[in-house]
Scaffold this motif. Structure first.
Motif, PDB file in Angstrom:
ATOM      1  N   ARG A 210       0.815  -1.212   0.000  1.00 41.70           N
ATOM      2  CA  ARG A 210       0.000   0.000   0.000  1.00 41.70           C
ATOM      3  C   ARG A 210       0.853   1.269   0.000  1.00 41.70           C
ATOM      4  NH1 ARG A 210      -3.703  -0.994   4.988  1.00 41.70           N
ATOM      5  NH2 ARG A 210      -4.239   1.197   4.614  1.00 41.70           N
ATOM      6  N   GLY A 211       2.177   1.085  -0.096  1.00 43.69           N
ATOM      7  CA  GLY A 211       3.028   2.246  -0.312  1.00 43.69           C
ATOM      8  C   GLY A 211       4.084   2.526   0.722  1.00 43.69           C
ATOM      9  N   VAL A 212       4.072   1.825   1.873  1.00 46.58           N
ATOM     10  CA  VAL A 212       5.049   2.104   2.927  1.00 46.58           C
ATOM     11  C   VAL A 212       6.397   1.499   2.544  1.00 46.58           C
ATOM     12  CG1 VAL A 212       5.605   1.908   5.375  1.00 46.58           C
ATOM     13  CG2 VAL A 212       3.216   2.086   4.655  1.00 46.58           C
ATOM     14  N   ARG A 213       7.350   2.349   2.237  1.00 50.88           N
ATOM     15  CA  ARG A 213       8.663   1.879   1.797  1.00 50.88           C
ATOM     16  C   ARG A 213       9.644   1.726   2.950  1.00 50.88           C
ATOM     17  NH1 ARG A 213      10.477   5.985  -2.688  1.00 50.88           N
ATOM     18  NH2 ARG A 213      12.319   4.634  -2.600  1.00 50.88           N
ATOM     19  N   ASP A 214       9.441   2.516   4.008  1.00 50.01           N
ATOM     20  CA  ASP A 214      10.408   2.464   5.105  1.00 50.01           C
ATOM     21  C   ASP A 214       9.753   2.906   6.411  1.00 50.01           C
ATOM     22  OD1 ASP A 214      12.764   2.133   6.457  1.00 50.01           O
ATOM     23  OD2 ASP A 214      13.688   3.985   5.751  1.00 50.01           O
ATOM     24  N   VAL A 215      10.174   2.285   7.511  1.00 44.93           N
ATOM     25  CA  VAL A 215       9.755   2.655   8.868  1.00 44.93           C
ATOM     26  C   VAL A 215      11.008   2.676   9.732  1.00 44.93           C
ATOM     27  CG1 VAL A 215       8.380   2.034  10.886  1.00 44.93           C
ATOM     28  CG2 VAL A 215       7.486   1.595   8.588  1.00 44.93           C
ATOM     29  N   LEU A 216      11.195   3.737  10.489  1.00 40.08           N
ATOM     30  CA  LEU A 216      12.382   3.818  11.337  1.00 40.08           C
ATOM     31  C   LEU A 216      12.248   2.919  12.562  1.00 40.08           C
ATOM     32  CD1 LEU A 216      13.372   7.611  11.400  1.00 40.08           C
ATOM     33  CD2 LEU A 216      14.359   5.764  10.042  1.00 40.08           C
ATOM     34  N   ILE A 217      11.162   3.118  13.341  1.00 38.00           N
ATOM     35  CA  ILE A 217      10.995   2.419  14.614  1.00 38.00           C
ATOM     36  C   ILE A 217       9.595   1.828  14.691  1.00 38.00           C
ATOM     37  CG2 ILE A 217      11.025   2.639  17.134  1.00 38.00           C
ATOM     38  CD1 ILE A 217      12.791   5.150  16.721  1.00 38.00           C
ATOM     39  N   VAL A 218       9.508   0.557  15.050  1.00 41.16           N
ATOM     40  CA  VAL A 218       8.223  -0.094  15.292  1.00 41.16           C
ATOM     41  C   VAL A 218       8.131  -0.375  16.781  1.00 41.16           C
ATOM     42  CG1 VAL A 218       6.742  -2.065  14.822  1.00 41.16           C
ATOM     43  CG2 VAL A 218       8.205  -1.153  13.014  1.00 41.16           C
ATOM     44  N   CYS A 219       7.173   0.253  17.442  1.00 43.53           N
ATOM     45  CA  CYS A 219       6.997   0.104  18.886  1.00 43.53           C
ATOM     46  C   CYS A 219       5.849  -0.852  19.149  1.00 43.53           C
ATOM     47  CB  CYS A 219       6.711   1.473  19.510  1.00 43.53           C
ATOM     48  SG  CYS A 219       6.682   1.460  21.314  1.00 43.53           S
ATOM     49  N   CYS A 220       6.115  -1.935  19.876  1.00 45.14           N
ATOM     50  CA  CYS A 220       5.096  -2.954  20.117  1.00 45.14           C
ATOM     51  C   CYS A 220       5.323  -3.576  21.488  1.00 45.14           C
ATOM     52  CB  CYS A 220       5.134  -4.020  19.022  1.00 45.14           C
ATOM     53  SG  CYS A 220       6.707  -4.904  18.955  1.00 45.14           S
TER      54      CYS A 220
ATOM     55  N   ASN B 236       5.720  16.769  21.728  1.00 49.27           N
ATOM     56  CA  ASN B 236       7.160  17.044  21.566  1.00 49.27           C
ATOM     57  C   ASN B 236       7.714  16.491  20.257  1.00 49.27           C
ATOM     58  OD1 ASN B 236       7.377  18.271  24.197  1.00 49.27           O
ATOM     59  ND2 ASN B 236       7.386  16.216  25.075  1.00 49.27           N
ATOM     60  N   TRP B 237       6.878  16.477  19.199  1.00 54.04           N
ATOM     61  CA  TRP B 237       7.301  15.842  17.962  1.00 54.04           C
ATOM     62  C   TRP B 237       8.453  16.576  17.290  1.00 54.04           C
ATOM     63  CZ3 TRP B 237       7.670  11.500  15.764  1.00 54.04           C
ATOM     64  CH2 TRP B 237       7.969  11.409  14.400  1.00 54.04           C
ATOM     65  N   LYS B 238       8.462  17.895  17.318  1.00 55.16           N
ATOM     66  CA  LYS B 238       9.517  18.645  16.641  1.00 55.16           C
ATOM     67  C   LYS B 238      10.887  18.286  17.194  1.00 55.16           C
ATOM     68  CE  LYS B 238       7.062  21.127  13.751  1.00 55.16           C
ATOM     69  NZ  LYS B 238       7.194  20.950  12.285  1.00 55.16           N
ATOM     70  N   GLN B 239      10.971  18.226  18.523  1.00 55.84           N
ATOM     71  CA  GLN B 239      12.255  17.860  19.133  1.00 55.84           C
ATOM     72  C   GLN B 239      12.624  16.409  18.824  1.00 55.84           C
ATOM     73  OE1 GLN B 239       9.631  19.335  20.574  1.00 55.84           O
ATOM     74  NE2 GLN B 239      10.235  20.646  22.318  1.00 55.84           N
ATOM     75  N   ALA B 240      11.614  15.524  18.862  1.00 56.78           N
ATOM     76  CA  ALA B 240      11.877  14.119  18.559  1.00 56.78           C
ATOM     77  C   ALA B 240      12.322  13.943  17.116  1.00 56.78           C
ATOM     78  CB  ALA B 240      10.627  13.286  18.835  1.00 56.78           C
ATOM     79  N   LEU B 241      11.685  14.678  16.193  1.00 56.75           N
ATOM     80  CA  LEU B 241      12.058  14.583  14.781  1.00 56.75           C
ATOM     81  C   LEU B 241      13.486  15.070  14.562  1.00 56.75           C
ATOM     82  CD1 LEU B 241      11.101  13.904  11.912  1.00 56.75           C
ATOM     83  CD2 LEU B 241      10.325  16.272  11.694  1.00 56.75           C
ATOM     84  N   ALA B 242      13.861  16.137  15.265  1.00 58.03           N
ATOM     85  CA  ALA B 242      15.232  16.633  15.143  1.00 58.03           C
ATOM     86  C   ALA B 242      16.234  15.586  15.618  1.00 58.03           C
ATOM     87  CB  ALA B 242      15.382  17.924  15.950  1.00 58.03           C
ATOM     88  N   GLN B 243      15.873  14.870  16.683  1.00 58.02           N
ATOM     89  CA  GLN B 243      16.775  13.833  17.191  1.00 58.02           C
ATOM     90  C   GLN B 243      16.803  12.616  16.261  1.00 58.02           C
ATOM     91  OE1 GLN B 243      15.170  13.315  21.130  1.00 58.02           O
ATOM     92  NE2 GLN B 243      16.063  15.236  21.888  1.00 58.02           N
ATOM     93  N   LEU B 244      15.678  12.315  15.630  1.00 58.01           N
ATOM     94  CA  LEU B 244      15.658  11.243  14.635  1.00 58.01           C
ATOM     95  C   LEU B 244      16.512  11.602  13.431  1.00 58.01           C
ATOM     96  CD1 LEU B 244      11.897  10.151  14.617  1.00 58.01           C
ATOM     97  CD2 LEU B 244      13.848   8.708  15.193  1.00 58.01           C
ATOM     98  N   GLN B 245      16.510  12.859  13.063  1.00 63.44           N
ATOM     99  CA  GLN B 245      17.307  13.304  11.923  1.00 63.44           C
ATOM    100  C   GLN B 245      18.795  13.120  12.197  1.00 63.44           C
ATOM    101  OE1 GLN B 245      16.861  17.441  10.954  1.00 63.44           O
ATOM    102  NE2 GLN B 245      17.818  17.237   8.940  1.00 63.44           N
ATOM    103  N   VAL B 246      19.191  13.365  13.434  1.00 60.48           N
ATOM    104  CA  VAL B 246      20.592  13.168  13.805  1.00 60.48           C
ATOM    105  C   VAL B 246      20.934  11.680  13.799  1.00 60.48           C
ATOM    106  CG1 VAL B 246      22.283  13.426  15.652  1.00 60.48           C
ATOM    107  CG2 VAL B 246      20.698  15.287  15.144  1.00 60.48           C
ATOM    108  N   ALA B 247      20.007  10.846  14.289  1.00 59.37           N
ATOM    109  CA  ALA B 247      20.264   9.406  14.387  1.00 59.37           C
ATOM    110  C   ALA B 247      20.193   8.704  13.032  1.00 59.37           C
ATOM    111  CB  ALA B 247      19.270   8.770  15.354  1.00 59.37           C
ATOM    112  N   TYR B 248      19.280   9.162  12.141  1.00 57.82           N
ATOM    113  CA  TYR B 248      19.089   8.507  10.849  1.00 57.82           C
ATOM    114  C   TYR B 248      19.096   9.544   9.720  1.00 57.82           C
ATOM    115  CZ  TYR B 248      17.258   4.850  13.948  1.00 57.82           C
ATOM    116  OH  TYR B 248      17.078   3.916  14.947  1.00 57.82           O
ATOM    117  N   PRO B 249      20.182  10.293   9.516  1.00 59.63           N
ATOM    118  CA  PRO B 249      20.173  11.352   8.516  1.00 59.63           C
ATOM    119  C   PRO B 249      19.921  10.884   7.093  1.00 59.63           C
ATOM    120  CG  PRO B 249      22.411  10.892   9.281  1.00 59.63           C
ATOM    121  CD  PRO B 249      21.491  10.132  10.176  1.00 59.63           C
TER     122      PRO B 249
END
Length: 446
Positions: A242-252, A426-439
């Motif tokens: 259905r179009g999902v090409r990539d997922v960074l983190i799956v929380c379960c 706190n998504w903006k801060q989390a997204l910035a940290q994800l960008q550093v971890a997975y640029p």
């Protein structure tokens, strides 16, 4: 659609205000106050207004169909003409109403306001679907309609009304998804489903994805007996198709077979075990009086600065009096250690996002209230239908609560949307940290 409804409501409100101001309603109000006129029930004001409105509209449709009004001299020049009317009973939100449907001699008149074969007004269908989405069973709805508006519908009719949404459910379940979701949450609720003559306990799995704007979306609902690797491989493959090409983190919550399914579909994705689920699992066999103490001691593990510090904290808990008393609590963390420790490598704001699957659990709490009235479901599709309707109902309820509070000052009381509209805290801060971890993986989608 919402704007159109608001416009209509404003127009109706303005019309009523004009009638009140002119005094045209004073005599009617007086008769209502004296009891000479009933508002509802057989012969009540509201049903009669609906009847008169429908019959006037039907006559207008007939005039448009024939090309002349009643009593018009041009009637003799047309090959077709009016031919009386026939009575038809309609189930409405105000009860059963008998309307006179006009007919023509040629039999070519097809009314749109009250279509042929229709025995209900659309508003009643909407009411039934709303009651069903709120958790009422078909028998409950039957009883509710009889006792409140005096309309009796068969079990099959109500079932057919609710089944009418299946096409919309299928379209929603097969809709295209975004290419990339930074975080996806997975969780499940248990339901009883009749399967080949037996009632089985099945898991209704729900996936919620957080997009690049931090907005949460329900990606799909899947009903399955077990949670094995083959099932999760099917779910992941469907999301990918259905179009999902990539997922960074799956929380379960440590679902069986999920890591293997994720790796087969998105090799670079990280499967993170929900910390809250680990705490609950650790307390499963802990005496009620000791649970707070155990949870407090385990906080040193999941709040540690890094894996080494967390390991020291776990060893300290293991050798403590509580650890020796409840070895099962220690075993939970030891068994999940490999899937838990990635959490410790993330900075604080990102930890808050993946700390728990509460995003789904708050939704599941509402869904359990809807499903608890049903001892069993006839099919898997009926489970998905009810859950989808319930999600839509929950969404609308939260939207109305927020609309009421719009423009008010002080702390908000209405909760954000459980799904599809609420922005992750706190998504903006989390997204910035994800960008550093997975640029390399996240930059193409910024």
């Amino acid at each position: 659609m919402t704007n159109t409804n608001e416009t209509r409501n404003r127009t109706a409100s303005e019309a009523v205000e004009e009638l009140k101001a002119s005094g045209a309603l004073d005599e009617l109000f007086s008769k209502i106050d004296s009891g000479d006129v009933e508002l509802t029930g057989d012969g009540g004001l509201v049903p009669m207004l609906i009847k008169e409105t429908l019959e006037r509209g039907l006559q207008a449709e007939m005039t448009s169909h024939l090309g002349y009004a009643p009593g018009d001299r041009d009637a003799k020049r047309t090959p077709n003409s009016r031919n009386g009317s026939y009575g038809k009973t309609l189930a409405t939100e105000a009860g059963d109403i008998e309307v006179a449907v006009p007919r023509d001699r040629a039999g070519s008149f097809t009314p749109r306001l009250v279509p042929k074969g229709s025995r209900r007004l659309g508003g009643l269908d909407d009411m039934i679907i709303s009651l069903y989405a709120g958790g009422m069973t078909i028998r409950d709805i039957q009883h509710h309609l009889v006792t409140t508006i005096g309309t009796e519908l068969s079990h099959e009719t109500i079932s057919n009304i609710t089944d009418a949404v299946l096409e919309a459910v299928l379209e929603w379940q097969q809709r295209s998804l975004d290419d990339f979701y930074p975080v996806v949450y997975l969780d499940a609720i248990r339901v009883k489903v009749r399967d080949n003559g037996h009632v089985r306990s099945k898991a209704a799995h729900i996936a919620v994805g957080v997009d690049m704007d931090g907005i949460k979306h329900v990606l799909g609902i899947w009903v399955q007996n077990t949670e094995g690797a083959s099932f999760w491989a099917h779910v992941c493959a469907e999301l990918a198709n259905r179009g999902v090409r990539d997922v960074l983190i799956v929380c379960c919550d440590g679902l069986t077979g999920l890591p293997e399914a994720i790796e087969a579909t998105w090799p670079d994705s990280l499967v993170q075990t929900c910390v809250v689920h680990l705490i609950r699992a650790a307390n499963r066999f802990v005496a009620y009086g000791d649970r707070k103490a155990v949870s407090k001691a385990l906080k040193d593990v999941y709040s540690a600065a890094n894996e080494d510090t967390a390991l020291v904290a776990l060893e300290a808990f293991t050798s403590s009096e509580l650890g020796r008393k409840y070895p099962s609590a220690v075993a939970v963390w030891e068994n999940a250690w490999e899937r838990f420790t990635p959490f410790l490598s993330f900075p604080p704001m990102l930890r808050r996002v993946i700390y728990t699957t509460n995003t789904i659990e708050s939704l599941n709490y509402q869904l359990r209230k809807v499903t608890k009235n049903r001892s069993q479901f006839p099919t898997d599709d009926s489970v998905v239908k009810l859950l989808w309707l319930a999600i839509c109902n929950i969404e609308d309820k939260r939207a109305r609560e927020r609309e009421k509070e719009r423009g008010t000052t002080g702390p908000r009381k209405a909760s954000g949307r459980l799904v599809q509209g609420q922005i992750t805290t706190n998504w903006k801060q989390a997204l910035a940290q994800l960008q550093v971890a997975y640029p390399d993986r996240i930059n193409p989608y910024l």
